[in-house]
Every structure is written in C-alpha cells, then in structure tokens.
Design an enzyme around this catalytic site. Structure first.
Site, PDB file in Angstrom:
ATOM      1  CB  VAL A 119      25.429   5.253  70.185  1.00  0.00           C
ATOM      2  CG1 VAL A 119      25.294   3.743  70.113  1.00  0.00           C
ATOM      3  CG2 VAL A 119      24.138   5.913  69.730  1.00  0.00           C
ATOM      4  CG  LEU A 123      27.105   9.310  78.812  1.00  0.00           C
ATOM      5  CD1 LEU A 123      27.048  10.683  78.154  1.00  0.00           C
ATOM      6  CD2 LEU A 123      27.400   9.493  80.294  1.00  0.00           C
ATOM      7  CB  SER A 125      22.485   5.904  74.184  1.00  0.00           C
ATOM      8  OG  SER A 125      23.069   4.714  73.733  1.00  0.00           O
ATOM      9  CB  ALA A 128      17.847   7.013  77.579  1.00  0.00           C
ATOM     10  CG  ASP A 169      23.027   1.263  81.809  1.00  0.00           C
ATOM     11  OD1 ASP A 169      23.711   1.287  82.849  1.00  0.00           O
ATOM     12  OD2 ASP A 169      23.510   1.389  80.669  1.00  0.00           O
TER      13      ASP A 169
HETATM   14  O1  PMV Z   1      26.010   0.638  79.713  1.00  0.00           O
HETATM   15  P1  PMV Z   1      27.263   1.020  80.378  1.00  0.00           P
HETATM   16  O2  PMV Z   1      28.432   1.136  79.478  1.00  0.00           O
HETATM   17  O3  PMV Z   1      27.104   2.164  81.320  1.00  0.00           O
HETATM   18  O4  PMV Z   1      27.687  -0.210  81.321  1.00  0.00           O
HETATM   19  C1  PMV Z   1      26.896  -0.669  82.329  1.00  0.00           C
HETATM   20  C2  PMV Z   1      27.707  -1.068  83.470  1.00  0.00           C
HETATM   21  C3  PMV Z   1      28.321  -2.463  83.474  1.00  0.00           C
HETATM   22  O5  PMV Z   1      28.484  -2.761  84.846  1.00  0.00           O
HETATM   23  C4  PMV Z   1      29.682  -2.443  82.800  1.00  0.00           C
HETATM   24  C5  PMV Z   1      27.463  -3.508  82.807  1.00  0.00           C
HETATM   25  C6  PMV Z   1      26.175  -3.822  83.545  1.00  0.00           C
HETATM   26  O6  PMV Z   1      25.322  -4.469  82.927  1.00  0.00           O
HETATM   27  O7  PMV Z   1      26.024  -3.463  84.715  1.00  0.00           O
END
Ligand code: PMV
Length: 331
Positions: A119, A123, A125, A128, A169
């Site tokens: 968490v 990555l 979490s 996903a 993500d």
């Molecule tokens: O969820 P993370 O820690 O992989 O961060 C996503 C990437 C950021 O650019 C820092 C935030 C975003 O919303 O794109």
C-alpha cells in the site's frame, strides 16, 4: 471500445474471481498531473484479487483480511474507498432491486478482497483493488462494462485516495497494457519493440501520493515559470522514451531514467533511501534508475541487462530494500 475486464476473470456458477495487476510508472510522474505525458506499464508479479460468492446471508459483506475488515456494506461510511466502489457501481442501475433480481434465489454476496501490492508505495494498490472489484461486480451480476466504463469508475475512487489524480494508475491497470498517458486525452497503448528488464526495489516506506502531489503543487504555485520548465523537460523525456521503447532501443532508456530522477529530486519528491537505492543499482551495473510513482518512499526502478538483474536485486537488498521484483516489460 471492447468489453472490459477480459482475460482476468474466472467465473463459476455462484462465484466470480478477478485479478488486477500492479503497475510502475517508467517516466513522467508528477509532471503528468500538469498535462505532460507519462509512460506506465502493468506489473503482473503483484496483484489485487477479488472473489465474489453468492451467500444465503442478507446484504453485501466485505471481507478484506489484509486491512482487518469484515463488515456489511451499509455499516461502512459511504466515502470508504471499498464501499464507494460498490455504491458507485450500483448508482446508475436505476432499480433498487437490481441486486436481488440478478441474484435469483440468493439473498446476498460475500466479497473477499486480498492484495499482494504494497500500500502507498507507487505500485497502484488502490487502483488495482478498485478495478478488480468493479470487474468482479460486473461479471458476477451479469452487467457487462466496457474498459472505458471500468476506467471512469475507478478514476472516481482514485479521487478519494489521491485528491487530484492524473488518472494514470487506473488507466494502466484497467487496460493492463503499456500506456502513454496524457491527462484528458484518449488512451494510447504503446508497443514495446523489444522486451526489456526492470528491477523494482521497495524502500518499505509507505508515502501517501496525495502529500507529495500537494507539496509539488505548493512549489508550483510559488514559482510557476520555473516548475513549468521542469515539467516540460520531463514531458520531453517521456516522449523520447516512448520512441526508444517502440524502436526496441531500450538500453538507451537508462540515461533518460537518470535525467528523470534528477528532475524528481529537484522537485523534492525523492528521499535519502530512494537516492541510495538508485545509486546502488547504478553501481551494480544498471543502465539507469529512478524513483517510480509519488516518491518520498515506495519503490524505485532500475533498467538492467537481463543477465545482471539478480545482481542488481541483490545490491538493492544490501542497500536495505524490503522487497525486489524482476519484471520483463513487453507488449
Ligand atoms: O500512485 P502513485 O504513487 O504511483 O503516483 C501516481 C503518479 C503521480 O504522478 C505522482 C500522481 C498522479 O496522479 O499522476
């Protein structure tokens, strides 16, 4: 369009099981929040898993042993990220009896949620779990959804986790393919000309993305001209990286990773541990290395020749990595 969730679910009468991968950002984190492109790829060695089974017990029961949660949906606050996924899934299905109609003789469902993705570590979490849960509901209740619908719903939940997420993500995890992501633009899946190997090193330090993103925003507010230039440089790196990956010139990504890491350091989102791991990977022969995700903790990545992947992973462990993953990036 295409039906979402394909290739990641198992369905039996009365039971549905769905898995969604983790992800890493190869290039462009943070700048992506400000409209610059970023590259992200799924990581299948870690995953979130959701199993839904019919139950003779009334209601929707959520069992998430990793977070010591066993509760009926209506006992959770509506903005609890797991409850929010379920409420938002049901919201457009106008009939309040939708669940009962779909369930035939059954009275309720039991939803078991587990995850091997650490968490708050970059990555993916949260995304996903959301994607796996949406896909499991969609399949179990015979309510097909497109990838676009799954992605849009998962993005709503990302807002609860992260405040102002770019959406990278949920997108890479929904499509489970390498994505070239620009906020607000159509999804672009990119081709990997020649597979390449990345070692992921986990600092074991959980660092909420929301805070790092918020701190970058404070810097940007104070000197927009300066930080827009930094974001531009990162955007250029991401564009060059995409070209190199498509052309199969992946060894050359190492230098781009190093440049991207230096700009993330300038943005104050690296940390002593991340910098030490990046240095350890380079000393062990990696072509390049950088933090991946929100930063301040979480994970870093190193681009390596496959033959030295184990050596680099060993050096990261010696430098204090809690866990390492060796992954091959391909289409
Ligand atoms: O969820 P993370 O820690 O992989 O961060 C996503 C990437 C950021 O650019 C820092 C935030 C975003 O919303 O794109």
């Amino acid at each position: 369009m295409g039906i979402g969730c394909a290739g990641r679910l198992l369905s039996f009468p009365g039971m549905t099981s769905v898995s969604a991968p983790g992800k890493i950002i190869l290039f462009g984190e943070h700048a992506v929040v400000y409209g610059r492109p970023a590259l992200a790829v799924p990581v299948t060695q870690v995953h979130a898993d959701v199993e839904i089974s019919d139950s003779s017990k009334d209601g929707i029961w959520i069992d998430a042993p990793d977070i010591h949660l066993h509760a009926e949906l209506n006992s959770l606050p509506s903005d609890h990220p797991l409850a929010a996924v379920i409420h938002k899934f049901f919201a457009p299905l106008s009939s309040p009896h939708f669940l009962k109609e779909k369930m035939g003789g059954q009275r309720g469902v039991e939803i078991k949620i587990t995850s091997t993705i650490p968490v708050a570590s970059g990555l993916g979490s949260g995304a996903a779990v959301s994607v796996a849960l949406i896909c499991a509901l969609s399949s179990h209740l015979s309510h097909p959804m497109t990838n676009e619908q799954v992605n849009a719903l998962a993005y709503e939940i990302e807002k609860i986790h992260h405040g102002t997420p770019s959406g990278i993500d949920n997108t890479v995890i929904t499509y489970a393919k390498p994505v070239y992501f620009v906020k607000g633009q159509p999804i672009e899946i990119f081709r990997v000309g020649k597979p390449f190997t990345v070692v992921i090193g986990d600092t074991g330090i959980s660092a909420p993305t929301k805070e790092a993103v918020g701190d970058v925003c404070v810097l940007w507010e104070a000197d927009k001209a300066r930080w827009e230039k930094v974001f531009d440089k990162i955007g250029e790196i991401a564009k060059k990286a995409k070209e190199k990956i498509e052309n199969g010139e992946s060894e050359e990504l190492g230098e781009l990773m190093n440049q991207n890491h230096a700009l993330l350091q300038e943005m104050t989102v690296s940390s002593q541990e991340l910098d030490q791991f990046v240095e350890a990977a380079r000393k062990a022969g990696a072509w390049g290395a950088k933090l991946s995700g929100g930063g301040r903790g979480g994970n870093m990545i190193a681009l390596v020749k496959p033959e030295i992947a184990e050596t680099v992973a060993g050096s990261l462990k010696e430098a204090g990595a809690k866990n390492t993953i060796i992954t091959t990036i391909n289409s």
